[in-house]
Design a protein around this motif. Sequence first.
Motif, PDB file in Angstrom:
ATOM      1  N   GLU A 133     -14.980  -2.834   4.458  1.00  0.00           N
ATOM      2  CA  GLU A 133     -14.097  -3.526   5.384  1.00  0.00           C
ATOM      3  C   GLU A 133     -12.788  -3.886   4.691  1.00  0.00           C
ATOM      4  N   ILE A 134     -11.676  -3.373   5.228  1.00  0.00           N
ATOM      5  CA  ILE A 134     -10.360  -3.616   4.649  1.00  0.00           C
ATOM      6  C   ILE A 134      -9.631  -4.727   5.390  1.00  0.00           C
ATOM      7  N   LEU A 135      -9.764  -4.745   6.723  1.00  0.00           N
ATOM      8  CA  LEU A 135      -9.182  -5.801   7.546  1.00  0.00           C
ATOM      9  C   LEU A 135     -10.276  -6.382   8.436  1.00  0.00           C
ATOM     10  N   HIS A 136     -10.300  -7.706   8.538  1.00  0.00           N
ATOM     11  CA  HIS A 136     -11.336  -8.359   9.330  1.00  0.00           C
ATOM     12  C   HIS A 136     -10.713  -9.215  10.426  1.00  0.00           C
ATOM     13  N   ASP A 137     -10.670  -8.692  11.640  1.00  0.00           N
ATOM     14  CA  ASP A 137     -10.287  -9.449  12.838  1.00  0.00           C
ATOM     15  C   ASP A 137      -8.984 -10.235  12.630  1.00  0.00           C
ATOM     16  N   VAL A 138      -7.932  -9.511  12.246  1.00  0.00           N
ATOM     17  CA  VAL A 138      -6.637 -10.147  11.995  1.00  0.00           C
ATOM     18  C   VAL A 138      -5.839 -10.221  13.297  1.00  0.00           C
ATOM     19  N   SER A 139      -5.379 -11.406  13.644  1.00  0.00           N
ATOM     20  CA  SER A 139      -4.521 -11.607  14.814  1.00  0.00           C
ATOM     21  C   SER A 139      -3.299 -12.413  14.397  1.00  0.00           C
ATOM     22  N   LEU A 140      -2.127 -12.027  14.900  1.00  0.00           N
ATOM     23  CA  LEU A 140      -0.934 -12.825  14.662  1.00  0.00           C
ATOM     24  C   LEU A 140       0.101 -12.502  15.730  1.00  0.00           C
ATOM     25  N   SER A 141       0.957 -13.472  15.997  1.00  0.00           N
ATOM     26  CA  SER A 141       2.050 -13.296  16.944  1.00  0.00           C
ATOM     27  C   SER A 141       3.356 -13.592  16.230  1.00  0.00           C
ATOM     28  N   VAL A 142       4.410 -12.897  16.653  1.00  0.00           N
ATOM     29  CA  VAL A 142       5.713 -13.017  16.009  1.00  0.00           C
ATOM     30  C   VAL A 142       6.767 -13.271  17.083  1.00  0.00           C
ATOM     31  N   GLU A 143       7.580 -14.299  16.872  1.00  0.00           N
ATOM     32  CA  GLU A 143       8.662 -14.600  17.801  1.00  0.00           C
ATOM     33  C   GLU A 143       9.808 -13.600  17.615  1.00  0.00           C
ATOM     34  N   GLU A 144      10.617 -13.441  18.654  1.00  0.00           N
ATOM     35  CA  GLU A 144      11.766 -12.549  18.575  1.00  0.00           C
ATOM     36  C   GLU A 144      12.719 -13.018  17.483  1.00  0.00           C
ATOM     37  N   ARG A 145      13.167 -12.058  16.667  1.00  0.00           N
ATOM     38  CA  ARG A 145      14.086 -12.278  15.545  1.00  0.00           C
ATOM     39  C   ARG A 145      13.519 -13.228  14.496  1.00  0.00           C
ATOM     40  N   GLN A 146      12.230 -13.353  14.457  1.00  0.00           N
ATOM     41  CA  GLN A 146      11.582 -14.112  13.390  1.00  0.00           C
ATOM     42  C   GLN A 146      11.304 -13.167  12.223  1.00  0.00           C
ATOM     43  N   THR A 147      11.429 -13.686  11.005  1.00  0.00           N
ATOM     44  CA  THR A 147      11.080 -12.907   9.818  1.00  0.00           C
ATOM     45  C   THR A 147       9.801 -13.472   9.228  1.00  0.00           C
ATOM     46  N   VAL A 148       8.756 -12.646   9.243  1.00  0.00           N
ATOM     47  CA  VAL A 148       7.450 -13.031   8.714  1.00  0.00           C
ATOM     48  C   VAL A 148       7.207 -12.247   7.435  1.00  0.00           C
ATOM     49  N   CYS A 149       6.907 -12.949   6.361  1.00  0.00           N
ATOM     50  CA  CYS A 149       6.592 -12.292   5.089  1.00  0.00           C
ATOM     51  C   CYS A 149       5.109 -12.445   4.791  1.00  0.00           C
ATOM     52  N   ILE A 150       4.481 -11.327   4.427  1.00  0.00           N
ATOM     53  CA  ILE A 150       3.056 -11.321   4.109  1.00  0.00           C
ATOM     54  C   ILE A 150       2.899 -11.139   2.615  1.00  0.00           C
ATOM     55  N   ILE A 151       2.175 -12.048   1.982  1.00  0.00           N
ATOM     56  CA  ILE A 151       1.941 -11.995   0.539  1.00  0.00           C
ATOM     57  C   ILE A 151       0.440 -11.956   0.273  1.00  0.00           C
ATOM     58  N   GLY A 152       0.079 -11.588  -0.947  1.00  0.00           N
ATOM     59  CA  GLY A 152      -1.329 -11.530  -1.321  1.00  0.00           C
ATOM     60  C   GLY A 152      -1.530 -10.529  -2.446  1.00  0.00           C
ATOM     61  N   GLU A 153      -2.686 -10.610  -3.083  1.00  0.00           N
ATOM     62  CA  GLU A 153      -2.993  -9.705  -4.188  1.00  0.00           C
ATOM     63  C   GLU A 153      -3.009  -8.257  -3.708  1.00  0.00           C
ATOM     64  N   SER A 154      -2.745  -7.325  -4.630  1.00  0.00           N
ATOM     65  CA  SER A 154      -2.862  -5.908  -4.314  1.00  0.00           C
ATOM     66  C   SER A 154      -4.287  -5.615  -3.854  1.00  0.00           C
ATOM     67  N   GLY A 155      -4.403  -4.836  -2.774  1.00  0.00           N
ATOM     68  CA  GLY A 155      -5.719  -4.477  -2.258  1.00  0.00           C
ATOM     69  C   GLY A 155      -6.276  -5.424  -1.227  1.00  0.00           C
ATOM     70  N   CYS A 156      -5.499  -6.457  -0.836  1.00  0.00           N
ATOM     71  CA  CYS A 156      -6.022  -7.434   0.135  1.00  0.00           C
ATOM     72  C   CYS A 156      -5.859  -6.960   1.578  1.00  0.00           C
ATOM     73  N   GLY A 157      -5.171  -5.832   1.794  1.00  0.00           N
ATOM     74  CA  GLY A 157      -5.051  -5.287   3.142  1.00  0.00           C
ATOM     75  C   GLY A 157      -3.669  -5.377   3.752  1.00  0.00           C
ATOM     76  N   LYS A 158      -2.663  -5.795   2.989  1.00  0.00           N
ATOM     77  CA  LYS A 158      -1.319  -6.005   3.538  1.00  0.00           C
ATOM     78  C   LYS A 158      -0.716  -4.712   4.098  1.00  0.00           C
ATOM     79  N   THR A 159      -0.703  -3.673   3.277  1.00  0.00           N
ATOM     80  CA  THR A 159      -0.104  -2.408   3.709  1.00  0.00           C
ATOM     81  C   THR A 159      -0.905  -1.780   4.840  1.00  0.00           C
ATOM     82  N   THR A 160      -2.221  -1.861   4.763  1.00  0.00           N
ATOM     83  CA  THR A 160      -3.058  -1.331   5.851  1.00  0.00           C
ATOM     84  C   THR A 160      -2.759  -2.044   7.160  1.00  0.00           C
ATOM     85  N   LEU A 161      -2.536  -3.352   7.096  1.00  0.00           N
ATOM     86  CA  LEU A 161      -2.191  -4.104   8.298  1.00  0.00           C
ATOM     87  C   LEU A 161      -0.883  -3.599   8.896  1.00  0.00           C
ATOM     88  N   LEU A 162       0.130  -3.378   8.049  1.00  0.00           N
ATOM     89  CA  LEU A 162       1.401  -2.848   8.547  1.00  0.00           C
ATOM     90  C   LEU A 162       1.201  -1.489   9.206  1.00  0.00           C
TER      91      LEU A 162
END
Length: 355
Positions: A15-44
């Motif tokens: 399991e690489i991603l587990h039930d991830v949900s998020l909402s983003v407002e218009e023109r909002q900048t959201v930065c995702i951080i975390g250790e390598s291998g935590c699923g950030k790039t897969t989420l994108l």
Amino acid sequence: MIEFLHISKSFQGKEILHDVSLSVEERQTVCIIGESGCGKTTLLRCMAGLDNDNHHSSDRSQKLKVRVGMVFQKFNLFENMNVLQNLTFAPIHVLNMKKEEAERHAMEYLKMVGMSGRASYYPDQLSAGQQQRVAIARCLVMKPQLLLLDEPLSSLDPISRSEVMDVLRKLKREITLIMVSHDLNAVAELADRVIFMKDGSICEDGKPEQILSSPLKEETCHFISRQKNLFYTISSQDFDRPELNARIENYCSRFGLGGQAHRFVQLAVEELLNIIPLNDKIELVLSKNENEVRMSLDVDFEGDDKEYLSEENISEENMLSFNILQGLCDVIQENVETESHHIHLELNQDRLLLR
């Protein structure tokens, strides 16, 4: 508002991603951080529809009814096309835009990212920062409503980093951004919101000042600490010196230090390692003062009770290394307690500012 709901992803039973949900407002900048291998790039990639998650076999971006663009860490420019052709390929072949119109739009976005003067250049004629700016323009020409960026500042030299940061500052005012980054300085400046991921899930979500300075979760606190400092362990005499030097260079570039800064830090480490024994495990911690251009190196190792940086104990063959170290550092301290050594160096501030 753009919503992503219940994204899960498995690969070969893991399991690489587990039930991830998020909402983003218009023109909002959201930065995702975390250790390598935590699923950030897969989420994108799942957000962009490039990877299918466990519950959606079709393009998620089409379901969202928003246009999504993605800038990759490795640029992914077409090597056999010049800059202008890289930008016009998708509008012509995907949007059925006429060549003249596509070129006009492409030049507008190349001007925006400061690359209009290199429209006829090929990717191998550009620096890493220039290639990244072209990659961003190539996404923008498709007029996305959401732009995903995967480590856009990774491995860039200080000048290239500054150029790409200028582009990101402009984009922040124009478009919704979700950016994966290990560059906490960039995150602090650009983000309206920071998400810390761990083991394929969102661990903490909040304002940048809260996540980066006063995180609520122990896991977030540990990650932030490790990102602010460079940790390296030497366990044998034949350790990977090029890897250590590369990590030092990357660490210095993250703080926008002078072009020569990493060389002085590398030299200080090299000369110190010429003096102290490499028989046992050595722990190095490189850190930068948050509010000043100051950098320190702390080294811990076990050995006898000898003070290796005491001038009377410096051998003739190590005297040159010792003299160089003195020239590079404002402070040199050594504490010895029952065969446990701690060395603290503070590097010369003026040298860190040299370009």
